[in-house]
Structures are given as C-alpha cells and as structure tokens.
Scaffold this motif. Structure first.
Motif, PDB file in Angstrom:
ATOM      1  N   LEU A   2     100.201 -67.597 -29.368  1.00 46.15           N
ATOM      2  CA  LEU A   2     100.609 -66.777 -30.520  1.00 46.15           C
ATOM      3  C   LEU A   2     100.719 -65.305 -30.128  1.00 46.15           C
ATOM      4  CD1 LEU A   2      98.505 -68.364 -33.432  1.00 46.15           C
ATOM      5  CD2 LEU A   2     100.982 -68.418 -33.172  1.00 46.15           C
ATOM      6  N   PHE A   3      99.754 -64.826 -29.324  1.00 47.32           N
ATOM      7  CA  PHE A   3      99.837 -63.448 -28.825  1.00 47.32           C
ATOM      8  C   PHE A   3     101.110 -63.241 -28.008  1.00 47.32           C
ATOM      9  CE2 PHE A   3      94.967 -63.027 -28.946  1.00 47.32           C
ATOM     10  CZ  PHE A   3      95.013 -62.326 -30.131  1.00 47.32           C
TER      11      PHE A   3
ATOM     12  N   ASP B  72     103.917 -64.812 -28.246  1.00 49.01           N
ATOM     13  CA  ASP B  72     105.076 -64.788 -29.134  1.00 49.01           C
ATOM     14  C   ASP B  72     105.133 -63.489 -29.946  1.00 49.01           C
ATOM     15  OD1 ASP B  72     107.402 -66.300 -30.146  1.00 49.01           O
ATOM     16  OD2 ASP B  72     106.347 -66.195 -32.060  1.00 49.01           O
ATOM     17  N   ILE B  73     103.969 -62.982 -30.338  1.00 54.42           N
ATOM     18  CA  ILE B  73     103.933 -61.702 -31.064  1.00 54.42           C
ATOM     19  C   ILE B  73     104.509 -60.593 -30.188  1.00 54.42           C
ATOM     20  CG2 ILE B  73     102.381 -59.900 -31.931  1.00 54.42           C
ATOM     21  CD1 ILE B  73     100.586 -62.165 -33.003  1.00 54.42           C
TER      22      ILE B  73
ATOM     23  N   LYS C  50     108.218 -60.913 -30.229  1.00 52.50           N
ATOM     24  CA  LYS C  50     108.792 -60.502 -31.517  1.00 52.50           C
ATOM     25  C   LYS C  50     108.823 -58.981 -31.644  1.00 52.50           C
ATOM     26  CE  LYS C  50     109.157 -64.727 -33.201  1.00 52.50           C
ATOM     27  NZ  LYS C  50     110.485 -65.362 -33.426  1.00 52.50           N
TER      28      LYS C  50
ATOM     29  N   ASN D 253     103.768 -57.326 -21.689  1.00 47.13           N
ATOM     30  CA  ASN D 253     103.381 -58.587 -22.321  1.00 47.13           C
ATOM     31  C   ASN D 253     102.707 -59.504 -21.310  1.00 47.13           C
ATOM     32  OD1 ASN D 253     103.224 -59.937 -24.760  1.00 47.13           O
ATOM     33  ND2 ASN D 253     105.148 -61.020 -24.494  1.00 47.13           N
TER      34      ASN D 253
ATOM     35  N   THR E 250      94.596 -64.565 -36.130  1.00 48.32           N
ATOM     36  CA  THR E 250      95.792 -64.432 -35.300  1.00 48.32           C
ATOM     37  C   THR E 250      96.993 -65.064 -35.989  1.00 48.32           C
ATOM     38  OG1 THR E 250      94.406 -64.558 -33.312  1.00 48.32           O
ATOM     39  CG2 THR E 250      96.769 -64.835 -33.011  1.00 48.32           C
ATOM     40  N   LEU E 251      96.774 -66.230 -36.615  1.00 51.68           N
ATOM     41  CA  LEU E 251      97.856 -66.907 -37.324  1.00 51.68           C
ATOM     42  C   LEU E 251      98.368 -66.060 -38.492  1.00 51.68           C
ATOM     43  CD1 LEU E 251      99.543 -69.523 -37.630  1.00 51.68           C
ATOM     44  CD2 LEU E 251      97.751 -70.366 -39.182  1.00 51.68           C
TER      45      LEU E 251
ATOM     46  N   TRP F 168     100.344 -63.191 -37.016  1.00 51.97           N
ATOM     47  CA  TRP F 168     101.618 -63.725 -36.516  1.00 51.97           C
ATOM     48  C   TRP F 168     102.565 -64.025 -37.669  1.00 51.97           C
ATOM     49  CZ3 TRP F 168     103.923 -68.464 -37.502  1.00 51.97           C
ATOM     50  CH2 TRP F 168     105.038 -68.784 -36.724  1.00 51.97           C
TER      51      TRP F 168
ATOM     52  N   THR G 215     106.057 -62.142 -38.219  1.00 56.23           N
ATOM     53  CA  THR G 215     107.232 -62.987 -38.048  1.00 56.23           C
ATOM     54  C   THR G 215     108.005 -63.165 -39.349  1.00 56.23           C
ATOM     55  OG1 THR G 215     106.080 -64.199 -36.302  1.00 56.23           O
ATOM     56  CG2 THR G 215     108.064 -65.216 -37.195  1.00 56.23           C
TER      57      THR G 215
ATOM     58  N   VAL H 264      96.843 -57.108 -30.993  1.00 53.61           N
ATOM     59  CA  VAL H 264      98.126 -56.888 -31.670  1.00 53.61           C
ATOM     60  C   VAL H 264      98.370 -55.392 -31.889  1.00 53.61           C
ATOM     61  CG1 VAL H 264      99.503 -57.372 -33.734  1.00 53.61           C
ATOM     62  CG2 VAL H 264      98.066 -59.158 -32.758  1.00 53.61           C
TER      63      VAL H 264
END
Length: 577
Positions: free
Chosen positions: A106-107, A109-110, A113, A121, A152-153, A156, A160, A345
């Motif tokens: 998830l990190f 993907d963040i 994004k 990254n 985190t979810l 995210w 997103t 984040v």
C-alpha cells in the motif's frame, strides 16, 4: 534504469520472503522489542475458544470465549489462520506477516499515486521492509499490526479515492469507526481526527452533506458490529466488561478527583510529548524521525497557505494522538507505533510537493533548510540520549531490561551525521550531487544489522521447546491460567481461564480460580500455570512444595522451567474434595 528497477523488485521480494523466517522463535527482551508473548494469548483467545469448544463443549474459557472483544476483525483472521495452518505459532503469527506485506505494498502504491521520484519511492520501501521495529511487530500476533493496516488502508483510500462524493464519505466513515470498535480501541485518535477533518471540509463547502454521509458510514459500522456481537452468542453488556482499560477506569473513578486530575495535566502534557518522541519506534529510527521533523514545515505551509486537504488530513492525526496519550496512557512506547503510516505517508507527500529535483529545492531554500535541519538533528540526539537511559525504561517495571549494543548505536549516529554533512555538501553547490543520491540507501544499514543480530544470530526457541517437552504431562489435561494458546499448541490441553484477563482484579481472579476448582471434580488431571520474572520470589520454590491449600483442593509445585527472560511455575492439583 530499467535494470535497476528489476534489481529493486528482486531485493524487495527477498526481504518480504525473509519476514516468514523463524516465526516460532521467542520474542526479544520486552524493552528492546515492545512485544510480549503473554499478549499473544490474550489477543487470540477469542478465536481459539471456538476451536476449544469443538474439542470439549463443556469447557469454556471465562475470558475471550466469544468474538465480543474489541478486536472482532483480528479474532476472525486468527480463527481462519488456525484452521488453515494449524494450532501452532505459525498459525498464530502468519496473519501478522501477511498484513505487514500488504501494508508495504500500500505504501508503494501511495508513492506512485503521489508521483514522487522513483528512486525516492524505492528508498523508502527498502527502509520500511528492513525496519527493525516494524519487522518485530510484523512477526507476533499483537493488535498493533492490524492498527497499522487499517490506518494505512484509510490513508490509501483517502489519497486514491478522495472525499468528493457521498459514497466515498460513507466508506470513509465506516472504515474510520471500524478501526476502533472492530480492531483496537486505541485507534480512537484516528476516528476523532478524521471526523474533525470531515467537519472542516463541510465548513469549507458550506454544506452539511459530508458530515451527514460520514456519520451514516459510522452508523453502518456500529450496526455491523452489533450484528457480529450477537451472532457470536455474546452481548453488548459482556463486550463492555472486556474493554482493555476497564481496570484503569476503576482506578480513576475510585482514586482521582477532578481537582487532582487537573493538577496532573501539566505533567501529563509534558510526558506525552516526551513519550511520542521517545517511543521505541523512533528509538530505532532516528533518520526517519529527522526526515519527518524536516517535513513538518512543508506540511504546515501546504495546510495553511495552500488549503491542501491531504496536508490537513495528515497533520490532524498528531494533535489527537498527543491528546489521547495524555488521557489514556497505556504502554505508549509500544502503542505509538501506530504513527508509522502517518510518518511514512507524510514523507512521501512532502517529496511529491517539491515538484522538481529534491536537491535543487534544498539549494534554493538552503538557509532555512539548514537551520531547521540542525534543530531536528538536535532533537534526534536528545531522543537518542533519553532512549539509552536505563532509568527511563526501567520505570515501566516489566522485570527485564535490554538495550541496543554499541555497534548499532554507532551506526545509527554515523548515518544521521552523514545526512547532515550531505546537506553541507549540497550548500557548496556541487554539480554532481544528484548522482550520489543512492548513498541514502545507507539508511537501511543499522536496521539490517539489528534485525540480523536479533532474529538471525540471537534467536531463541525456549518457549516452543519447553512446551514440546511438557507434551506428555499436559496431554488431555485442563489448564487453569497461563498462556492458554501455548498449551493448546503441541498437545491436547484444554485451557479454561486466562489469568491475564483479570490482572487488574486479583480478588476476582482468585474467585474464578476457586470456582473452577470446585466445578472440576470430575477432571482429576489439571494444571495451573504461572509466569514470573527472574527476580520474583517464586524462584525459591522447588518441585513437590505445597503452593496453596484450601478445604477443597491442594496445589503442589509440579515443575519450574527457566526461560531467558522469565520462568514458568507449573502447579498440579493433587487433591480435589
């Protein structure tokens, strides 16, 4: 660059696979890890009781016997894992490892994004995947890993999907309150901060629609929670009595007046600041503390002057976890690891706001950057000093103490000094400075050293081996107290009372023990298990001594097992009248 990309994914894949190594080992010393293996029994009882009832429906644990504790989500995950992987430490701990990997993805993907520089990254993902403290909480069944996952979810989802329409606000409200009532009570700060954020959004839009749909989402979460509570055969009343801090509430109600509480607020205020900065997480991550502090001015600027919703969303978490830490203070150096996704984040976001090469930005704002950077470095050094203090950590009184060795300390300080000198190198305007950006991968060196040392070279299997050695003694016996889950592993023992559940009420615990002794006349084979630290007076006992005798039963010392940080006292009922 493409070849380096493949290399990065290969290294990241190896690091993620290595998280599954030696899952049945003992947890390190409490103060170096913040993890208690005693806690694992407490947090898994809700799931295991269903399995125990399958073995013997007449035997039911007094505490955690249904999925009514504030942790339905993790109990359900544990139940599924036990069914799939068996009643052992692998079945207990595999979900934590798997969720930790999802968090890292998830990190990743963040970062994509937010469109931060690719190398940045990569760097942050390698730092996260080698992070010693995060790695430890990824290997043991504690609620913190599920808190990290849900937070985190939520972040995210916000980054997103945003909060531009009613459906997204509905889901955000459901996720936010679910993080508290279905996962962990100490996520309350997140629900409050997100609620304040939605209120601010409503004021800016001059519309109550965001608040209304966010509230509806929260109500959906409550509705689902109530259904799950009663579907598991429990009730709201029973759930209330399982609140983790109920014992502390009793103490507050009986021993603290309003005036004394107000008088204690200044010291609590100062203590909360100290605990947030000196938590175990930052103790092992001075470089991440430095980076986060460096990001704070950018977050504040984006929030105040740009009215940026992302910056506001990330900033609101901090004051509310600070306030929560004042009023509900429970092992903060362990529980404050929930700051992890907010910190990561925030760093990702600040890099995304630079809009051009990081080093070019640093050169244009150099006087301010250097001044604030040195202040942050001073805070890191103070944090390092406090966390090396024996007096600071011994105040928590957990019976054993362990600190990091000199090699890790030197590496940790040297890497942070390197960052400062690298900034000075940038000031001089060296044209090739950007080519040296990969030197920041040195940030993982102290973490890798500590992880390899603790999990690779100093790994212990004392508890697992002890349980296996006791298999014949505990086979088909009833276990009273102790780590119920551990005695179900490796044998067919049936635990009926978890002493941990009543640690704040010794009288209640004794009453329940006697109740069980009186009712278990038909079960002549049962044992009582107690855990104690090395310095406690139980160590003077020897096999065959009478530990306790009443009119109805007699408890004899069956065995004493010496482990690394604590001992196990095993009592046997030799006479039930």
């Amino acid at each position: 660059m493409k070849g380096f990309s493949y290399t990065f994914y290969f290294i990241l894949g190896i690091l993620l696979i290595m998280r599954f190594v030696y899952l049945d080992q003992d947890a390190p010393s409490y103060f170096i890890s913040g993890v208690c293996q005693e806690d694992e029994a407490y947090y898994s009882n809700g799931a295991l009781s269903f399995i125990y009832s399958d073995h013997d429906p007449e035997i039911e644990m007094e505490h955690g016997n249904k999925l009514y504790s504030l942790g339905i989500f993790r109990n359900a995950i544990s139940l599924i894992s036990f069914k799939l992987f068996g009643l052992n430490y692998w079945g207990l701990r595999l979900p934590a490892v798997m969720f930790s990997i999802v968090i890292i993805l998830l990190f990743l993907d963040i970062g994509r994004k937010l469109k931060i520089p690719t190398w940045t990254n990569w760097l942050l993902m390698l730092v996260i995947s080698t992070d010693y403290y995060y790695l430890l909480f990824s290997r043991f069944q504690t609620p913190q890993i599920y808190s990290l996952f849900i937070l985190t979810l939520i972040i995210w989802f916000f980054l997103t999907k945003g909060v531009e329409d009613k459906a997204k606000l509905l889901l955000l409200g459901c996720l936010s309150l679910s993080s508290v009532i279905m996962i962990y009570l100490f996520n309350l700060f997140a629900f409050i901060s997100i609620s304040i954020f939605v209120l601010i959004i409503s004021v800016r839009r001059r519309s109550w629609t965001p608040v209304i749909f966010y509230t509806l989402g929260s109500m959906i979460s409550v509705f689902v929670f109530i259904i799950l509570i009663y579907a598991s055969g429990s009730s709201i009343q029973e759930m209330y009595h399982t609140l983790a801090f109920s014992g502390n509430m009793e103490k507050i109600e009986s021993g603290m007046t309003a005036s004394s509480f107000l008088a204690s607020l200044p010291s609590k205020f100062i203590g909360s600041i100290s605990q947030i900065l000196n938590t175990n997480f930052f103790r092992f991550n001075l470089s991440e503390l430095w980076l986060y502090l460096m990001c704070l001015p950018q977050l504040l600027y984006s929030c105040i002057y740009k009215k940026d919703n992302v910056a506001l969303f990330l900033l609101l978490f901090i004051p509310f976890i600070f306030l929560q830490n004042i009023f509900i203070n429970s092992y903060p150096f362990k529980k404050l690891i929930v700051l992890y996704p907010i910190i990561i984040v925030s760093i990702l976001y600040c890099f995304s706001q630079l809009k051009h090469d990081v080093f070019s930005f640093l050169k244009t704002k150099m006087p301010w950057v250097v001044t604030w950077g040195l202040v942050c470095f001073g805070i890191c050094l103070y944090n390092f000093k406090v966390n090396k203090s024996y007096m600071y950590w011994s105040g928590f009184d957990y019976g054993y103490y362990s600190n990091t060795d000199i090699v890790f300390d030197v590496l940790n300080i040297c890497i942070n000094i390197f960052i400062v000198f690298f900034m000075i190198y940038i000031i001089r305007g060296e044209n090739k400075v950007y080519k040296f950006r990969y030197l920041f991968f040195l940030l993982i060196v102290p973490q890798v050293y500590l992880s390899v040392k603790t999990i690779g070279f100093e790994k212990r299997f004392d508890l697992r081996d002890t349980l296996i050695s006791l298999r014949s003694d505990f086979e088909n016996a009833v276990i009273v107290s102790g780590w119920g889950h551990a005695y179900q592993f490796y044998n067919e023992a049936k635990p009926i009372l978890n002493h941990y559940a009543f640690r704040n009420n010794e009288t209640k615990s004794k009453e329940l023990e006697r109740k069980f002794f009186d009712e278990l006349e038909s079960h002549k084979r049962f044992k009582m298990v107690k855990f104690f630290h090395h310095e406690e007076n139980y160590k003077n006992l020897k096999k065959g001594d009478i530990f306790e005798e009443t009119a109805n039963y007699k408890l004899e010392v069956f065995d004493i097992k010496e482990l690394t940080f604590y001992n196990i006292l095993i009592l046997s009922c030799v006479d039930v009248k």
